[in-house]
Design a protein around this motif. Structure first.
Motif, PDB file in Angstrom:
ATOM      1  N   TYR A 283       0.846  -1.183   0.000  1.00 58.42           N
ATOM      2  CA  TYR A 283       0.000   0.000   0.000  1.00 58.42           C
ATOM      3  C   TYR A 283       0.891   1.246   0.000  1.00 58.42           C
ATOM      4  O   TYR A 283       2.021   1.232   0.492  1.00 58.42           O
ATOM      5  CB  TYR A 283      -0.891   0.038   1.251  1.00 58.42           C
ATOM      6  CG  TYR A 283      -2.144  -0.809   1.169  1.00 58.42           C
ATOM      7  CD1 TYR A 283      -2.084  -2.189   1.327  1.00 58.42           C
ATOM      8  CD2 TYR A 283      -3.383  -0.223   0.938  1.00 58.42           C
ATOM      9  CE1 TYR A 283      -3.241  -2.961   1.261  1.00 58.42           C
ATOM     10  CE2 TYR A 283      -4.534  -0.987   0.865  1.00 58.42           C
ATOM     11  CZ  TYR A 283      -4.454  -2.352   1.028  1.00 58.42           C
ATOM     12  OH  TYR A 283      -5.591  -3.119   0.959  1.00 58.42           O
TER      13      TYR A 283
ATOM     14  N   PRO B 289      -4.340   5.001   3.168  1.00 57.38           N
ATOM     15  CA  PRO B 289      -3.494   4.186   2.283  1.00 57.38           C
ATOM     16  C   PRO B 289      -4.235   3.798   1.013  1.00 57.38           C
ATOM     17  O   PRO B 289      -5.470   3.709   0.984  1.00 57.38           O
ATOM     18  CB  PRO B 289      -3.185   2.949   3.135  1.00 57.38           C
ATOM     19  CG  PRO B 289      -3.386   3.397   4.548  1.00 57.38           C
ATOM     20  CD  PRO B 289      -4.489   4.393   4.493  1.00 57.38           C
TER      21      PRO B 289
ATOM     22  N   PHE C 131      -4.112   0.878  -2.162  1.00 51.38           N
ATOM     23  CA  PHE C 131      -3.585  -0.401  -2.651  1.00 51.38           C
ATOM     24  C   PHE C 131      -2.741  -0.170  -3.898  1.00 51.38           C
ATOM     25  O   PHE C 131      -3.137   0.546  -4.822  1.00 51.38           O
ATOM     26  CB  PHE C 131      -4.771  -1.309  -2.962  1.00 51.38           C
ATOM     27  CG  PHE C 131      -4.419  -2.637  -3.569  1.00 51.38           C
ATOM     28  CD1 PHE C 131      -4.322  -2.782  -4.950  1.00 51.38           C
ATOM     29  CD2 PHE C 131      -4.229  -3.745  -2.775  1.00 51.38           C
ATOM     30  CE1 PHE C 131      -4.031  -4.013  -5.518  1.00 51.38           C
ATOM     31  CE2 PHE C 131      -3.940  -4.978  -3.326  1.00 51.38           C
ATOM     32  CZ  PHE C 131      -3.837  -5.112  -4.705  1.00 51.38           C
TER      33      PHE C 131
ATOM     34  N   TYR D 219       3.931   0.614   2.455  1.00 51.33           N
ATOM     35  CA  TYR D 219       3.769  -0.457   3.433  1.00 51.33           C
ATOM     36  C   TYR D 219       3.732  -1.812   2.752  1.00 51.33           C
ATOM     37  O   TYR D 219       2.999  -2.008   1.766  1.00 51.33           O
ATOM     38  CB  TYR D 219       2.464  -0.284   4.213  1.00 51.33           C
ATOM     39  CG  TYR D 219       2.383   0.938   5.077  1.00 51.33           C
ATOM     40  CD1 TYR D 219       1.729   2.083   4.625  1.00 51.33           C
ATOM     41  CD2 TYR D 219       2.943   0.961   6.348  1.00 51.33           C
ATOM     42  CE1 TYR D 219       1.638   3.212   5.416  1.00 51.33           C
ATOM     43  CE2 TYR D 219       2.849   2.094   7.154  1.00 51.33           C
ATOM     44  CZ  TYR D 219       2.202   3.209   6.685  1.00 51.33           C
ATOM     45  OH  TYR D 219       2.114   4.322   7.479  1.00 51.33           O
TER      46      TYR D 219
END
Lengths: 112, 113
Positions: free
Chosen positions: A36, A44, A46, A87
């Motif tokens: 993300y 966030p 994707f 992330y």
């Protein structure tokens, strides 16, 4: 849920390719790898998800070696707008429902 | 219009007050989530709901409660706010099992004095 380790921060310049590596030594057989992106004060977003080998979409590529103990997010020709936190998440997403576990992420800074 | 909306976007309150954060979605998803994010850290899951009759605790549910009023609405309440609940709160939705992408709202910045 598998623990992930990724660099705290990275610097790059516009036009360069950026590779962010994530370690997940205790990844389980059913686990997928998902990345993300988060901009400051936004939720966030994707980017990409994969299970093994290589996955590519219009934004990034995800490289996963055969042992699946690490993965690399590749951002081609970054621009200033790619400055964000990235992330890496690992989990049995199809079956574990909403249990996304976010680590500290990698803060990417793209400079002119 | 945004698919996932949160109200309010910013809120300052005092210790002991009851606060409700609201989330609405137009994506038609059954699954909804509440996360909090503290400065310099990743997101942590507070509660999640797979449908209107389903509520589940996440990683850090103490001090919070939720209500799933409809498929499109999921509210987070702080019954008696405390300063360490100062954080950025995100609502998210996702579709059917196996479709793993979560869609996040813009966030609510909550400050408890």
């Amino acid at each position: 849920l598998a623990k992930t380790t990724q660099p705290i921060s990275m610097d790059s310049y516009e036009g360069q390719e950026v590779n962010i590596t994530c370690s997940h030594n205790n990844i389980a057989t059913n686990d997928y790898i998902t990345w993300y992106q988060q901009f400051p004060s936004q939720g966030p977003r994707f980017i990409i998800q994969g299970y093994k080998t290589k996955v590519t979409n219009e934004v990034a590529s995800l490289f996963i070696p055969a042992d699946r103990k690490s993965s690399t997010l590749s951002l081609p020709r970054v621009s200033l707008s790619d400055t964000a936190v990235y992330y890496c998440l690992v989990g049995d997403f199809p079956n574990q429902g909403g249990k996304l576990i976010f680590g500290q992420g990698t803060e990417l800074s793209v400079k002119p | 219009d945004a698919d996932v909306t949160q109200t309010p976007r910013n809120r300052i309150t005092k210790t002991g007050k009851r606060i409700m954060l609201e989330c609405s979605q137009t994506k038609g998803h059954d699954r909804m989530y509440w996360y909090r994010q503290d400065p310099g850290l990743g997101l942590r899951l507070i509660y999640y709901s797979f449908d209107v009759k389903d509520i589940n605790k996440g990683e850090i549910s103490d001090g919070y409660s939720v209500s799933r009023q409809a498929q499109a609405k999921f509210s987070l309440s702080l019954e008696s706010a405390i300063p360490n609940q100062t954080a950025l709160y995100f609502c998210a939705t996702s579709g059917l099992p196996g479709y793993n992408e979560q869609f996040f709202g813009p966030g609510t910045r909550l400050t408890v004095l």
